[in-house]
Every structure is written in C-alpha cells, then in structure tokens.
Design a protein around this motif. Structure first.
Motif, PDB file in Angstrom:
ATOM      1  N   LEU A  83     -66.047  20.401 -30.206  1.00  0.00           N
ATOM      2  CA  LEU A  83     -65.735  19.651 -30.765  1.00  0.00           C
ATOM      3  C   LEU A  83     -66.185  19.267 -32.278  1.00  0.00           C
ATOM      4  O   LEU A  83     -66.089  18.751 -33.425  1.00  0.00           O
ATOM      5  N   LEU A  84     -67.898  19.989 -32.558  1.00  0.00           N
ATOM      6  CA  LEU A  84     -68.165  20.778 -33.792  1.00  0.00           C
ATOM      7  C   LEU A  84     -66.608  21.846 -34.483  1.00  0.00           C
ATOM      8  O   LEU A  84     -67.398  20.904 -35.615  1.00  0.00           O
ATOM      9  N   ASP A  85     -66.559  22.586 -34.117  1.00  0.00           N
ATOM     10  CA  ASP A  85     -66.005  23.311 -34.593  1.00  0.00           C
ATOM     11  C   ASP A  85     -64.223  23.079 -35.107  1.00  0.00           C
ATOM     12  O   ASP A  85     -63.597  23.531 -36.128  1.00  0.00           O
ATOM     13  N   TYR A  86     -63.578  21.954 -33.939  1.00  0.00           N
ATOM     14  CA  TYR A  86     -62.500  21.848 -34.819  1.00  0.00           C
ATOM     15  C   TYR A  86     -62.584  20.117 -35.278  1.00  0.00           C
ATOM     16  O   TYR A  86     -61.869  19.954 -35.081  1.00  0.00           O
ATOM     17  N   GLY A  87     -62.838  19.716 -33.894  1.00  0.00           N
ATOM     18  CA  GLY A  87     -62.248  18.099 -34.603  1.00  0.00           C
ATOM     19  C   GLY A  87     -63.641  17.674 -35.463  1.00  0.00           C
ATOM     20  O   GLY A  87     -63.097  17.139 -36.118  1.00  0.00           O
ATOM     21  N   PHE A  88     -64.882  17.931 -35.245  1.00  0.00           N
ATOM     22  CA  PHE A  88     -65.773  17.472 -36.268  1.00  0.00           C
ATOM     23  C   PHE A  88     -65.881  18.021 -37.676  1.00  0.00           C
ATOM     24  O   PHE A  88     -65.476  17.087 -38.504  1.00  0.00           O
ATOM     25  N   ALA A  89     -65.380  19.055 -37.514  1.00  0.00           N
ATOM     26  CA  ALA A  89     -65.007  20.249 -39.201  1.00  0.00           C
ATOM     27  C   ALA A  89     -63.827  19.782 -39.559  1.00  0.00           C
ATOM     28  O   ALA A  89     -64.199  19.339 -40.902  1.00  0.00           O
ATOM     29  N   PHE A  90     -63.028  19.156 -39.443  1.00  0.00           N
ATOM     30  CA  PHE A  90     -61.985  19.297 -39.545  1.00  0.00           C
ATOM     31  C   PHE A  90     -61.789  17.969 -40.367  1.00  0.00           C
ATOM     32  O   PHE A  90     -60.976  17.059 -41.185  1.00  0.00           O
ATOM     33  N   MET A  91     -62.096  17.154 -39.156  1.00  0.00           N
ATOM     34  CA  MET A  91     -62.158  15.753 -40.131  1.00  0.00           C
ATOM     35  C   MET A  91     -63.107  15.304 -41.075  1.00  0.00           C
ATOM     36  O   MET A  91     -62.904  14.414 -41.979  1.00  0.00           O
ATOM     37  N   MET A  92     -63.699  16.449 -41.087  1.00  0.00           N
ATOM     38  CA  MET A  92     -64.528  16.435 -42.767  1.00  0.00           C
ATOM     39  C   MET A  92     -63.528  16.237 -44.179  1.00  0.00           C
ATOM     40  O   MET A  92     -63.796  15.700 -45.265  1.00  0.00           O
TER      41      MET A  92
END
Length: 180
Positions: A83-92
C-alpha cells in the motif's frame, strides 16, 4: 460536471494510466529492493492531474500505482509495504492537480508529484523496510539515500519532458479543447 465531461475524464484517465504503465517498462535502472528510473512513466498521471484536478489525479495515481505493483516487479514484504510503496506513493502524483490547468503544470506538478512520492517511499523505508538497513547504518539516512537515488532522477526526467511538452500540449492542459 456534465456526464459527457465525466465520461471523458474517465476515458482519459484510463488511457493515461495505461500509457504510464507501458512507460514504466522502459527502465534505465532498477534498485535491488524496488524502485527504478523510467522513461518519465509518472508524466501521464501528472498530465491527467494537471488537466482534471487533484481528486481525479489522486484516484488515477492510486490505480496506476496498484496496477504497476501487480503487473510489474512486485516488491513488497507486507500488505502495508504494498500500500505504501505502490498505492499511496503513486497516489501522490495526483497532487500535481494543485497546478490545475496551468501551462507550467507539467513542470511544477512533476516536482510536487515527485516530492510527494519520495516522502511516502521514505516513510515506507523507515518503517516497513527498516529491517533491511545495513548493520551500523541509520535507517533515516539509508531510506533518504536509497529512495533519493532513484526518485531524484525520475523527478528531473518528468520535469524535463514536461517542459518539452508544455507548449505543444497547452490547449489540452488548459482545457481549450473541451466543449462549452
């Protein structure tokens, strides 16, 4: 927002996410525990966020990151690391929408997106990935250097390509081609 514009935004989002996924396979180098420098793969989502705004951009970024994680070289040790490295990081990347409809949005939006993505990767590095810090090294410095090693060139590439596309895409970015 009219339904035709909503449909157009959705279709453009899907197409630009797909272009970003394709560009993510053109890599200059890969890091051993995840992360890479690509052919400006963040730029299509940045373009989408600049054209349609922050909220659609955040959604497109989350979808892009999740798909990239599932379709690419999946590097995650827990659900949180995914979630951090894919979902949330790229959400930025969606925060490029703060430069909504500005011609220079690809440059400044690229910077905002790159910094936002770096911050999330850094947080993942000092939490989830801290166990992989080399003995005797600070996890804070290690995460800064590891994530900075690929995020700085990735961000600079996105900004440079964005600067080259700024004039040719002016009408598209500013919404000049939308029906009134």
């Amino acid at each position: 927002m009219r339904k035709s514009l909503s449909l157009r935004a959705l279709v453009e989002g899907a197409m630009l996410v797909a272009v970003g996924i394709l560009l993510s396979y053109v890599k200059m180098f890969d890091m051993p525990l995840g992360g890479s420098v690509t052919a400006a793969s963040m730029l299509p989502v940045v373009l989408y966020a600049v054209r349609w705004g922050t909220v659609p951009g955040l959604i497109a970024g989350f979808v892009y990151g999740t798909l990239q994680g599932l379709l690419g070289s999946f590097v995650a040790v827990t659900v949180w690391s995914f979630l951090l490295d894919y979902g949330f990081a790229f959400m930025m990347l969606g925060f490029a929408g703060l430069c909504y409809r500005r011609q220079s949005g690809l440059i400044w939006g690229g910077l905002i997106a790159g910094v936002g993505r770096f911050v999330i990767h850094y947080i993942a590095g000092v939490t989830v990935w801290a166990q992989y810090t080399p003995a005797g090294k600070s996890m804070w410095v290690h995460s800064l250097l590891y994530n900075g090693w690929y995020m700085l060139p990735e961000t600079l590439i996105v900004m440079a390509v964005g600067a080259m596309l700024m004039v040719p895409l002016k009408k598209y970015i500013t919404g000049g081609d939308l029906p009134s």
